[in-house]
Write a protein that holds these residues in place. Structure first.
Motif, PDB file in Angstrom:
ATOM      1  N   ILE A 225       2.050 -12.328 -35.831  1.00  0.00           N
ATOM      2  CA  ILE A 225       2.085 -11.180 -34.862  1.00  0.00           C
ATOM      3  C   ILE A 225       2.926 -11.655 -33.658  1.00  0.00           C
ATOM      4  CG2 ILE A 225       1.008  -9.740 -33.499  1.00  0.00           C
ATOM      5  CD1 ILE A 225      -1.331  -9.273 -35.244  1.00  0.00           C
ATOM      6  N   VAL A 226       3.907 -11.120 -33.384  1.00  0.00           N
ATOM      7  CA  VAL A 226       4.804 -11.521 -32.341  1.00  0.00           C
ATOM      8  C   VAL A 226       4.813 -10.192 -31.347  1.00  0.00           C
ATOM      9  CG1 VAL A 226       7.204 -11.801 -31.564  1.00  0.00           C
ATOM     10  CG2 VAL A 226       6.617 -12.582 -33.550  1.00  0.00           C
ATOM     11  N   GLY A 227       4.290 -10.753 -29.923  1.00  0.00           N
ATOM     12  CA  GLY A 227       4.010  -9.692 -28.915  1.00  0.00           C
ATOM     13  C   GLY A 227       5.466  -9.086 -28.487  1.00  0.00           C
ATOM     14  N   SER A 228       5.288  -8.049 -27.637  1.00  0.00           N
ATOM     15  CA  SER A 228       6.312  -7.394 -27.028  1.00  0.00           C
ATOM     16  C   SER A 228       6.704  -7.915 -25.663  1.00  0.00           C
ATOM     17  CB  SER A 228       6.304  -6.140 -26.841  1.00  0.00           C
ATOM     18  OG  SER A 228       5.240  -5.586 -25.787  1.00  0.00           O
ATOM     19  N   SER A 229       7.512  -7.748 -25.057  1.00  0.00           N
ATOM     20  CA  SER A 229       7.839  -8.453 -23.918  1.00  0.00           C
ATOM     21  C   SER A 229       6.628  -8.303 -22.769  1.00  0.00           C
ATOM     22  CB  SER A 229       8.827  -7.902 -22.953  1.00  0.00           C
ATOM     23  OG  SER A 229       8.893  -6.377 -22.772  1.00  0.00           O
ATOM     24  N   ARG A 230       5.766  -7.251 -22.951  1.00  0.00           N
ATOM     25  CA  ARG A 230       4.760  -6.981 -22.202  1.00  0.00           C
ATOM     26  C   ARG A 230       3.355  -7.648 -22.600  1.00  0.00           C
ATOM     27  NH1 ARG A 230       4.501  -4.669 -17.579  1.00  0.00           N
ATOM     28  NH2 ARG A 230       2.592  -3.656 -18.298  1.00  0.00           N
ATOM     29  N   THR A 231       3.232  -8.297 -23.765  1.00  0.00           N
ATOM     30  CA  THR A 231       2.243  -8.744 -24.081  1.00  0.00           C
ATOM     31  C   THR A 231       1.689 -10.186 -23.403  1.00  0.00           C
ATOM     32  OG1 THR A 231       2.693  -8.401 -26.395  1.00  0.00           O
ATOM     33  CG2 THR A 231       1.100  -9.971 -26.308  1.00  0.00           C
ATOM     34  N   ARG A 232       0.550  -9.974 -23.019  1.00  0.00           N
ATOM     35  CA  ARG A 232      -0.008 -11.110 -21.937  1.00  0.00           C
ATOM     36  C   ARG A 232      -1.098 -11.875 -22.724  1.00  0.00           C
ATOM     37  NH1 ARG A 232       3.536  -9.374 -19.856  1.00  0.00           N
ATOM     38  NH2 ARG A 232       3.913  -8.217 -18.200  1.00  0.00           N
ATOM     39  N   LEU A 233      -1.468 -13.212 -22.175  1.00  0.00           N
ATOM     40  CA  LEU A 233      -2.225 -14.281 -22.657  1.00  0.00           C
ATOM     41  C   LEU A 233      -3.383 -14.283 -21.476  1.00  0.00           C
ATOM     42  CD1 LEU A 233      -3.115 -16.806 -24.408  1.00  0.00           C
ATOM     43  CD2 LEU A 233      -1.699 -18.095 -22.962  1.00  0.00           C
ATOM     44  N   ILE A 234      -4.646 -14.281 -22.023  1.00  0.00           N
ATOM     45  CA  ILE A 234      -5.621 -14.515 -21.098  1.00  0.00           C
ATOM     46  C   ILE A 234      -6.405 -15.836 -21.581  1.00  0.00           C
ATOM     47  CG2 ILE A 234      -7.846 -13.559 -20.257  1.00  0.00           C
ATOM     48  CD1 ILE A 234      -7.101 -10.871 -20.844  1.00  0.00           C
ATOM     49  N   GLU A 235      -6.466 -16.825 -20.520  1.00  0.00           N
ATOM     50  CA  GLU A 235      -7.073 -17.994 -21.110  1.00  0.00           C
ATOM     51  C   GLU A 235      -8.333 -18.065 -20.624  1.00  0.00           C
ATOM     52  OE1 GLU A 235      -5.466 -20.531 -22.425  1.00  0.00           O
ATOM     53  OE2 GLU A 235      -3.305 -20.543 -21.861  1.00  0.00           O
ATOM     54  N   ASN A 236      -9.357 -18.605 -21.365  1.00  0.00           N
ATOM     55  CA  ASN A 236     -10.697 -18.840 -21.107  1.00  0.00           C
ATOM     56  C   ASN A 236     -11.384 -20.081 -21.930  1.00  0.00           C
ATOM     57  OD1 ASN A 236     -11.200 -18.257 -24.054  1.00  0.00           O
ATOM     58  ND2 ASN A 236     -11.606 -16.275 -23.783  1.00  0.00           N
ATOM     59  N   SER A 237     -12.751 -20.334 -21.804  1.00  0.00           N
ATOM     60  CA  SER A 237     -13.279 -21.465 -22.153  1.00  0.00           C
ATOM     61  C   SER A 237     -13.411 -21.620 -23.611  1.00  0.00           C
ATOM     62  CB  SER A 237     -14.343 -21.859 -21.356  1.00  0.00           C
ATOM     63  OG  SER A 237     -15.439 -20.972 -21.574  1.00  0.00           O
ATOM     64  N   ARG A 238     -13.162 -20.491 -24.379  1.00  0.00           N
ATOM     65  CA  ARG A 238     -13.351 -20.517 -25.694  1.00  0.00           C
ATOM     66  C   ARG A 238     -12.072 -20.381 -26.546  1.00  0.00           C
ATOM     67  NH1 ARG A 238     -16.787 -16.141 -27.209  1.00  0.00           N
ATOM     68  NH2 ARG A 238     -17.332 -17.153 -29.051  1.00  0.00           N
ATOM     69  N   ASN A 239     -11.645 -19.096 -26.782  1.00  0.00           N
ATOM     70  CA  ASN A 239     -10.443 -18.741 -27.532  1.00  0.00           C
ATOM     71  C   ASN A 239      -9.495 -17.898 -26.384  1.00  0.00           C
ATOM     72  OD1 ASN A 239     -11.459 -19.968 -30.118  1.00  0.00           O
ATOM     73  ND2 ASN A 239     -12.914 -18.337 -29.964  1.00  0.00           N
ATOM     74  N   ALA A 240      -8.065 -18.511 -26.509  1.00  0.00           N
ATOM     75  CA  ALA A 240      -7.262 -17.547 -25.798  1.00  0.00           C
ATOM     76  C   ALA A 240      -7.009 -16.153 -26.264  1.00  0.00           C
ATOM     77  CB  ALA A 240      -5.817 -18.146 -25.708  1.00  0.00           C
ATOM     78  N   MET A 241      -7.059 -15.118 -25.461  1.00  0.00           N
ATOM     79  CA  MET A 241      -6.925 -13.724 -25.936  1.00  0.00           C
ATOM     80  C   MET A 241      -5.603 -13.193 -25.502  1.00  0.00           C
ATOM     81  SD  MET A 241     -10.844 -12.332 -24.817  1.00  0.00           S
ATOM     82  CE  MET A 241     -10.641 -13.020 -23.055  1.00  0.00           C
ATOM     83  N   ILE A 242      -5.149 -12.635 -26.291  1.00  0.00           N
ATOM     84  CA  ILE A 242      -3.812 -11.918 -26.129  1.00  0.00           C
ATOM     85  C   ILE A 242      -3.884 -10.252 -26.233  1.00  0.00           C
ATOM     86  CG2 ILE A 242      -2.342 -14.040 -26.772  1.00  0.00           C
ATOM     87  CD1 ILE A 242      -1.632 -12.538 -29.350  1.00  0.00           C
ATOM     88  N   TYR A 243      -3.240  -9.439 -25.366  1.00  0.00           N
ATOM     89  CA  TYR A 243      -3.141  -8.157 -25.542  1.00  0.00           C
ATOM     90  C   TYR A 243      -1.899  -7.612 -25.214  1.00  0.00           C
ATOM     91  CZ  TYR A 243      -3.695  -7.212 -20.584  1.00  0.00           C
ATOM     92  OH  TYR A 243      -3.237  -7.004 -19.124  1.00  0.00           O
ATOM     93  N   THR A 244      -1.543  -6.385 -25.430  1.00  0.00           N
ATOM     94  CA  THR A 244      -0.401  -5.731 -24.984  1.00  0.00           C
ATOM     95  C   THR A 244      -0.683  -4.518 -24.200  1.00  0.00           C
ATOM     96  OG1 THR A 244       0.805  -6.459 -26.878  1.00  0.00           O
ATOM     97  CG2 THR A 244       1.761  -4.595 -25.875  1.00  0.00           C
ATOM     98  N   PRO A 245      -0.647  -4.321 -23.114  1.00  0.00           N
ATOM     99  CA  PRO A 245      -0.956  -3.137 -22.109  1.00  0.00           C
ATOM    100  C   PRO A 245      -0.831  -1.861 -22.863  1.00  0.00           C
ATOM    101  CG  PRO A 245      -0.157  -4.777 -20.794  1.00  0.00           C
ATOM    102  CD  PRO A 245       0.294  -5.407 -22.278  1.00  0.00           C
ATOM    103  N   ARG A 246      -1.421  -0.974 -22.646  1.00  0.00           N
ATOM    104  CA  ARG A 246      -1.229   0.462 -23.216  1.00  0.00           C
ATOM    105  C   ARG A 246      -0.183   1.177 -22.313  1.00  0.00           C
ATOM    106  NH1 ARG A 246      -6.490   3.231 -22.392  1.00  0.00           N
ATOM    107  NH2 ARG A 246      -6.438   2.004 -20.597  1.00  0.00           N
ATOM    108  N   PHE A 247       0.425   0.935 -21.381  1.00  0.00           N
ATOM    109  CA  PHE A 247       1.351   1.399 -20.607  1.00  0.00           C
ATOM    110  C   PHE A 247       2.674   0.593 -20.491  1.00  0.00           C
ATOM    111  CE2 PHE A 247      -0.769  -1.201 -17.627  1.00  0.00           C
ATOM    112  CZ  PHE A 247       0.326  -1.773 -16.792  1.00  0.00           C
ATOM    113  N   THR A 248       3.618   1.249 -20.311  1.00  0.00           N
ATOM    114  CA  THR A 248       4.865   0.551 -20.048  1.00  0.00           C
ATOM    115  C   THR A 248       5.609   1.491 -18.560  1.00  0.00           C
ATOM    116  OG1 THR A 248       5.413   0.201 -22.342  1.00  0.00           O
ATOM    117  CG2 THR A 248       7.352   0.307 -20.824  1.00  0.00           C
ATOM    118  N   PRO A 249       5.857   0.482 -17.584  1.00  0.00           N
ATOM    119  CA  PRO A 249       6.387   1.042 -16.438  1.00  0.00           C
ATOM    120  C   PRO A 249       7.820   1.763 -16.742  1.00  0.00           C
ATOM    121  CG  PRO A 249       6.799  -1.293 -16.250  1.00  0.00           C
ATOM    122  CD  PRO A 249       5.745  -0.986 -17.568  1.00  0.00           C
ATOM    123  N   GLU A 250       8.081   2.860 -15.786  1.00  0.00           N
ATOM    124  CA  GLU A 250       9.313   3.450 -15.972  1.00  0.00           C
ATOM    125  C   GLU A 250      10.435   2.644 -15.485  1.00  0.00           C
ATOM    126  OE1 GLU A 250       9.261   7.463 -14.654  1.00  0.00           O
ATOM    127  OE2 GLU A 250       7.554   8.184 -15.655  1.00  0.00           O
TER     128      GLU A 250
END
Length: 250
Positions: A225-250
């Motif tokens: 899975i390749v993210g979009s330009s908006r996809t984000r990485l959240i670091e934590n002490s267990r497993n890194a989490m990635i998500y793509t926000p539900r909105f795109t700014p105009e």
């Protein structure tokens, strides 16, 4: 006895991810048809005949299933994941269209399953949280030029992308070309997830960037899975989490 045909998805691997609807169909079936490793996931029982076959014989498998159903058997054709995602559902309907007219009146139902793509996305967070597309990187049934065109357009459209069948021993160069194309279009910092054997004891998740990705990180049991330009990485002490926000700014 009235025959029927169910085209079922067994999910990504763990039996707890098989839907109750599929479990019920298997309990009622007289015959189960599919690729060797998928049929092996179905428990034998009295009154059930298991028909396992090799890969790349999807149309033969479909004809066999339709013939059995037309003779009154209760048949389940099994795929991994969801049968409508690069799997047996399309092959069965292709066979119905080309076959005897009577096959069109059979009781045929597609039973959905959890795809490897969605299971991988859930394990990693929510990388497919906004617009995304799915591309099969195998060139067995379509030319590489078409795959390359779709990759380029998806990248230019800034979709998150999920890839099935990324790299086999017989065609390792395809995924190398894919990474090169994505780097040239998306840049080296784009997030990429390699999810292998999700929901099984051999599960492996690897989140990195296109700049650090190498072809040998994927095989045929890997969903990429390749993210979009908006996809984000959240670091934590267990497993890194990635998500793509539900909105795109105009």
């Amino acid at each position: 006895m009235t025959g029927w045909l169910r085209i079922a998805g067994l999910g990504p691997g763990n039996d707890t991810l098989v839907t109750p609807q599929v479990t019920e169909a298997l309990a009622q079936a007289t015959d189960v048809i599919g690729y060797f490793p998928y049929v092996a996931r179905v428990a034998p029982r009295d009154g059930l005949t298991l028909h396992a076959s090799d890969n790349r014989v999807e149309l033969d498998r479909s004809r066999h299933a339709l013939e059995l159903a037309s003779h009154g058997r209760r048949v389940v054709v099994v795929s991994s994941g969801d049968p409508g995602v690069f799997a047996m559902a399309a092959a069965v309907f292709e066979t119905v269209e080309a076959g005897p007219t009577a096959w069109r009146d059979l009781d045929i139902t597609v039973l959905p399953g959890i795809t490897a793509m969605l299971a991988a996305a859930a394990r990693a967070g929510a990388p497919l949280g906004h617009d995304f597309c799915t591309i099969n990187l195998s060139d067995n049934l379509k030319p590489w030029s078409l795959i390359e065109k779709r990759l380029r357009l998806a990248a230019e459209g800034d979709f998150a992308m999920a890839f099935y069948n990324p790299r086999s021993k017989s065609r390792p160069e395809g995924f190398e070309k894919t990474l090169d194309l994505l780097r040239s279009t998306c840049g080296n910092d784009r997030l990429i997830l390699f999810a292998r054997a999700v929901s099984t004891p051999k599960e492996q998740l690897n989140v990195t960037t296109l700049g650090k990705a190498t072809p040998d990180m994927a095989d045929m049991r890997t969903v990429v899975i390749v993210g979009s330009s908006r996809t984000r990485l959240i670091e934590n002490s267990r497993n890194a989490m990635i998500y793509t926000p539900r909105f795109t700014p105009e």
